[in-house]
Write an enzyme that holds these catalytic residues in place. Structure first.
Site, PDB file in Angstrom:
ATOM      1  N   LYS A  52       0.820  -1.217   0.000  1.00 23.24           N
ATOM      2  CA  LYS A  52       0.000   0.000   0.000  1.00 23.24           C
ATOM      3  C   LYS A  52       0.853   1.265   0.000  1.00 23.24           C
ATOM      4  O   LYS A  52       1.829   1.357   0.726  1.00 23.24           O
ATOM      5  CB  LYS A  52      -0.908  -0.011   1.234  1.00 23.24           C
ATOM      6  CG  LYS A  52      -1.960   1.063   1.251  1.00 23.24           C
ATOM      7  CD  LYS A  52      -3.087   0.687   2.163  1.00 23.24           C
ATOM      8  CE  LYS A  52      -4.175   1.730   2.178  1.00 23.24           C
ATOM      9  NZ  LYS A  52      -4.686   2.128   0.875  1.00 23.24           N
ATOM     10  N   GLY A  61       6.567   0.795   5.687  1.00 24.83           N
ATOM     11  CA  GLY A  61       7.449  -0.129   4.959  1.00 24.83           C
ATOM     12  C   GLY A  61       7.476   0.155   3.471  1.00 24.83           C
ATOM     13  O   GLY A  61       8.534   0.119   2.834  1.00 24.83           O
ATOM     14  N   CYS A  62       6.313   0.444   2.898  1.00 26.13           N
ATOM     15  CA  CYS A  62       6.235   0.703   1.452  1.00 26.13           C
ATOM     16  C   CYS A  62       6.920   2.024   1.091  1.00 26.13           C
ATOM     17  O   CYS A  62       7.528   2.137   0.024  1.00 26.13           O
ATOM     18  CB  CYS A  62       4.773   0.709   0.999  1.00 26.13           C
ATOM     19  SG  CYS A  62       3.988  -0.903   1.223  1.00 26.13           S
ATOM     20  N   THR A  63       6.825   3.001   1.973  1.00 31.80           N
ATOM     21  CA  THR A  63       7.504   4.276   1.737  1.00 31.80           C
ATOM     22  C   THR A  63       9.021   4.086   1.802  1.00 31.80           C
ATOM     23  O   THR A  63       9.750   4.588   0.941  1.00 31.80           O
ATOM     24  CB  THR A  63       7.031   5.342   2.756  1.00 31.80           C
ATOM     25  OG1 THR A  63       5.617   5.521   2.597  1.00 31.80           O
ATOM     26  CG2 THR A  63       7.748   6.653   2.552  1.00 31.80           C
ATOM     27  N   ALA A 108      10.022   2.270  -1.475  1.00 34.87           N
ATOM     28  CA  ALA A 108       9.949   3.151  -2.647  1.00 34.87           C
ATOM     29  C   ALA A 108      11.070   4.188  -2.625  1.00 34.87           C
ATOM     30  O   ALA A 108      11.698   4.453  -3.661  1.00 34.87           O
ATOM     31  CB  ALA A 108       8.584   3.845  -2.703  1.00 34.87           C
TER      32      ALA A 108
END
Length: 162
Positions: free
Chosen positions: A44, A49-51, A54
Site C-alpha cells: 500500500k 514499509g512501502c515508503t 519506494a
C-alpha cells in the site's frame, strides 16, 4: 509462495495496467526496449514499509539504470493515490494500479496472514526471463539491495558472454 507462482527461470507473464499518469503500461513494451525490469509488488502507498522501499528504489534508481534496468511498482492503490505517493516522495519510476489484483494473481504473489497483500520483487532480464524472486514483508530495503546485486551479476554475465 503458491505452487503456481512465477519462479526463477520462468518467462515473465505479460500484462497491461494503468500507470500513475493515466497511460497504459505493458511489460513486453519495456522488454522490447532491451531493458531489465525490477518488478516489485507492494502492499500500500504511504505506509511506513512501502515508503521506505519506494524511497530506497528512488535513491538507487541511477545505479539500477546503469545496469540497464527500469523499476516498476505495483499495488492495488488507485492512480490518484499513486500520483500523490510519487509526488510526495519524488519517485522517478512507474507505479501501476492493479485494482482487482489480477496481475498479483497472475504472478502468484502471496498474501500475508491471508489478507495483507504481499511484498515480492521479481528481477526480469532483457529476454523476459525471471532471474530472481525476493519475498519479504519485513525487509523492504533488502528488496532494493538484492535487486542491485542481481542486476550486477546479470551485467557481468552479459559482458562475459559478449
Amino acid at each position: 509462495m503458491r505452487e503456481d507462482a512465477v519462479k526463477v527461470g520462468d518467462k515473465a507473464p505479460d500484462f497491461e495496467l494503468e500507470r500513475q499518469d493515466g497511460g497504459l503500461f505493458r511489460l513486453n513494451d519495456l522488454l522490447k526496449k532491451n531493458k531489465n525490469v525490477v518488478l516489485y509488488f507492494y502492499p500500500k502507498d504511504s505506509t511506513p514499509g512501502c515508503t521506505k522501499q519506494a524511497c530506497e528504489f528512488r535513491d538507487q534508481y541511477e545505479t539500477l539504470k546503469q545496469y540497464g534496468a527500469e523499476v516498476v511498482g505495483i499495488s492495488s492503490d488507485s492512480v490518484t493515490s499513486h500520483k500523490r505517493f510519487e509526488r510526495i516522495h519524488h519517485l522517478p519510476f512507474t507505479l501501476l494500479s492493479d485494482k482487482g489484483g489480477q496481475v498479483r494473481g497472475l504472478y502468484g504473489v502471496p498474501r500475508k496472514l491471508g489478507f495483507l497483500p504481499g511484498r515480492v520483487t521479481y528481477i526480469i532480464d532483457k529476454n523476459g526471463i525471471v532471474r530472481y524472486v525476493f519475498n519479504s514483508m519485513s525487509k523492504p530495503r533488502e528488496h532494493v539491495t538484492t535487486a542491485v546485486e542481481v542486476l550486477s551479476e546479470i551485467s557481468r554475465e552479459a559482458k562475459q558472454a559478449g
